[in-house]
Enzyme design. Structure first.
Site, PDB file in Angstrom:
ATOM      1  N   PRO A 252       0.820  -1.213   0.000  1.00  0.00           N
ATOM      2  CA  PRO A 252       0.000   0.000   0.000  1.00  0.00           C
ATOM      3  C   PRO A 252       0.861   1.273   0.000  1.00  0.00           C
ATOM      4  CG  PRO A 252      -0.212  -1.170   2.094  1.00  0.00           C
ATOM      5  CD  PRO A 252       0.586  -2.035   1.196  1.00  0.00           C
TER       6      PRO A 252
ATOM      7  N   GLU B  99       2.908  -7.085   8.304  1.00  0.00           N
ATOM      8  CA  GLU B  99       3.176  -5.648   8.128  1.00  0.00           C
ATOM      9  C   GLU B  99       4.147  -5.374   6.988  1.00  0.00           C
ATOM     10  OE1 GLU B  99       1.563  -3.163   9.949  1.00  0.00           O
ATOM     11  OE2 GLU B  99       0.397  -4.924  10.534  1.00  0.00           O
TER      12      GLU B  99
ATOM     13  N   ARG C 163      -3.188  -8.878 -20.535  1.00  0.00           N
ATOM     14  CA  ARG C 163      -4.065  -8.552 -21.665  1.00  0.00           C
ATOM     15  C   ARG C 163      -3.412  -7.570 -22.645  1.00  0.00           C
ATOM     16  NH1 ARG C 163      -6.839  -3.864 -21.079  1.00  0.00           N
ATOM     17  NH2 ARG C 163      -8.685  -4.405 -22.292  1.00  0.00           N
TER      18      ARG C 163
ATOM     19  N   ASP D   6      -9.598   1.548 -24.432  1.00  0.00           N
ATOM     20  CA  ASP D   6      -9.753   1.328 -22.991  1.00  0.00           C
ATOM     21  C   ASP D   6      -9.845   2.657 -22.254  1.00  0.00           C
ATOM     22  OD1 ASP D   6      -9.380  -1.364 -23.347  1.00  0.00           O
ATOM     23  OD2 ASP D   6      -7.332  -1.413 -22.564  1.00  0.00           O
TER      24      ASP D   6
HETATM   25  N1  ADE Z   1      -0.904  -5.056   0.084  1.00  0.00           N
HETATM   26  C1  ADE Z   1      -1.794  -4.614   0.998  1.00  0.00           C
HETATM   27  N2  ADE Z   1      -2.525  -3.611   0.506  1.00  0.00           N
HETATM   28  C2  ADE Z   1      -2.094  -3.401  -0.780  1.00  0.00           C
HETATM   29  C3  ADE Z   1      -2.442  -2.494  -1.797  1.00  0.00           C
HETATM   30  N3  ADE Z   1      -3.402  -1.571  -1.628  1.00  0.00           N
HETATM   31  N4  ADE Z   1      -1.787  -2.562  -2.967  1.00  0.00           N
HETATM   32  C4  ADE Z   1      -0.803  -3.481  -3.140  1.00  0.00           C
HETATM   33  N5  ADE Z   1      -0.424  -4.358  -2.213  1.00  0.00           N
HETATM   34  C5  ADE Z   1      -1.054  -4.331  -1.026  1.00  0.00           C
END
Ligand code: ADE
Length: 273
Positions: A92, A119, A161, A176
């Site tokens: 994230p 984590e 793709r 797209d």
């Molecule tokens: N792992 C946990 N959340 C994630 C996200 N939003 N994008 C990529 N990998 C992740």
């Protein structure tokens, strides 16, 4: 293209046997190799995580299993003739995954994914491999998943793709939503197929007209409507050079005004950065 995925949940990657990606594998356009990270653990409990230095909640994935796994995955790949690996680390905290990044990754011959649980992975692992090969830390959106495996599925599908010959029609991705190009980046509008009436609902007359110019124009108008509703930031970011006279008319109808800098905004609404 070659894909390697190192994970503690190999079964989570089963969907890579199905549909578009599965067919690309069956046709030999994509080689997918899934590896169980616990294969590179040597204790009774196959431990892959430990408590974080500095304290705090959760667990951190350990350096040693990842290091051994990646060394072997890279060595095996080179051995079988692959070259130009890049490490794709779903997190994230990564850079946002976009169509542009999907195109960039689709041009690489070999992607090695390291989906993490807990984590995340001890930072030294990324730092170590970044000295050897390009590393992309990638987020698929502003939310936190329990692990990176779902992100691997998302990224793989978006990339696969785009590979030559994977989609039937070479032009299918030209239109797209988010396709890079000199066109405005608009969301695709609605689509329809037979029957012509369903539960009292017809389809827009213009689509039956056979008039390609009018149909293209209608589709673009609908794209402006959908984009105004769901992603006004895309219109705010557009280079106004790409708008023709008709675009400007539909934008005005949808409440957009040309701002002093030439871009488009809607009075009374904050411009999103
Ligand atoms: N792992 C946990 N959340 C994630 C996200 N939003 N994008 C990529 N990998 C992740």
């Amino acid at each position: 293209m070659r894909l390697d995925v190192v994970t503690i949940f190999p079964e989570y990657l089963e969907p890579l046997n199905v549909s578009l990606v599965g067919k690309a594998r069956a046709r030999g356009q994509l080689g997918v190799h899934i590896h169980d990270l616990r294969h590179w653990t040597y204790d009774r409990h196959n431990t892959v995580d430990d408590t974080p230095y500095g304290g705090g909640p959760g667990m951190v994935m350990k350096t040693e299993p990842w290091g051994e796994a990646l060394d072997q995955v890279l060595a095996d790949g080179y051995e079988s003739g692959a070259s130009g690996p890049v490490l794709v680390v779903p997190t994230p905290s990564g850079r946002p995954f976009t169509q542009e990044l999907a195109v960039e990754l689709s041009e690489r011959p070999w992607l090695v994914f390291t989906p993490a649980r807990y984590e995340g992975i001890d930072r030294r692992v990324v730092d170590e491999y970044a000295t050897r090969i390009p590393v992309f830390e990638v987020s698929i959106g502003d939310y936190v998943l329990a692990g990176g495996e779902a992100a691997v599925l998302v990224i793989t599908e978006a990339v696969a793709r785009l590979l030559p010959g994977v989609l039937g029609n070479a032009e299918s991705h030209r239109d797209d939503s988010f396709a890079p190009g000199e066109m405005a980046n608009l969301l695709e509008g609605p689509v329809y197929t037979k029957p012509p009436r369903w539960r009292g609902r017809g389809i827009p007359e213009v689509l039956l007209s056979g008039h390609h110019g009018r149909i293209a124009r209608w589709r673009r108008d609908e794209a402006f409507r959908r984009t105004t509703l769901n992603r006004p930031d895309l219109i705010e970011r557009c280079d106004p050079e790409v708008f023709d006279r008709h675009d400007r008319a539909i934008l005005a109808e949808l409440g957009w005004r040309e701002l002093p800098d030439g871009r488009f905004g809607r009075p009374g609404r904050a411009v999103e950065e």
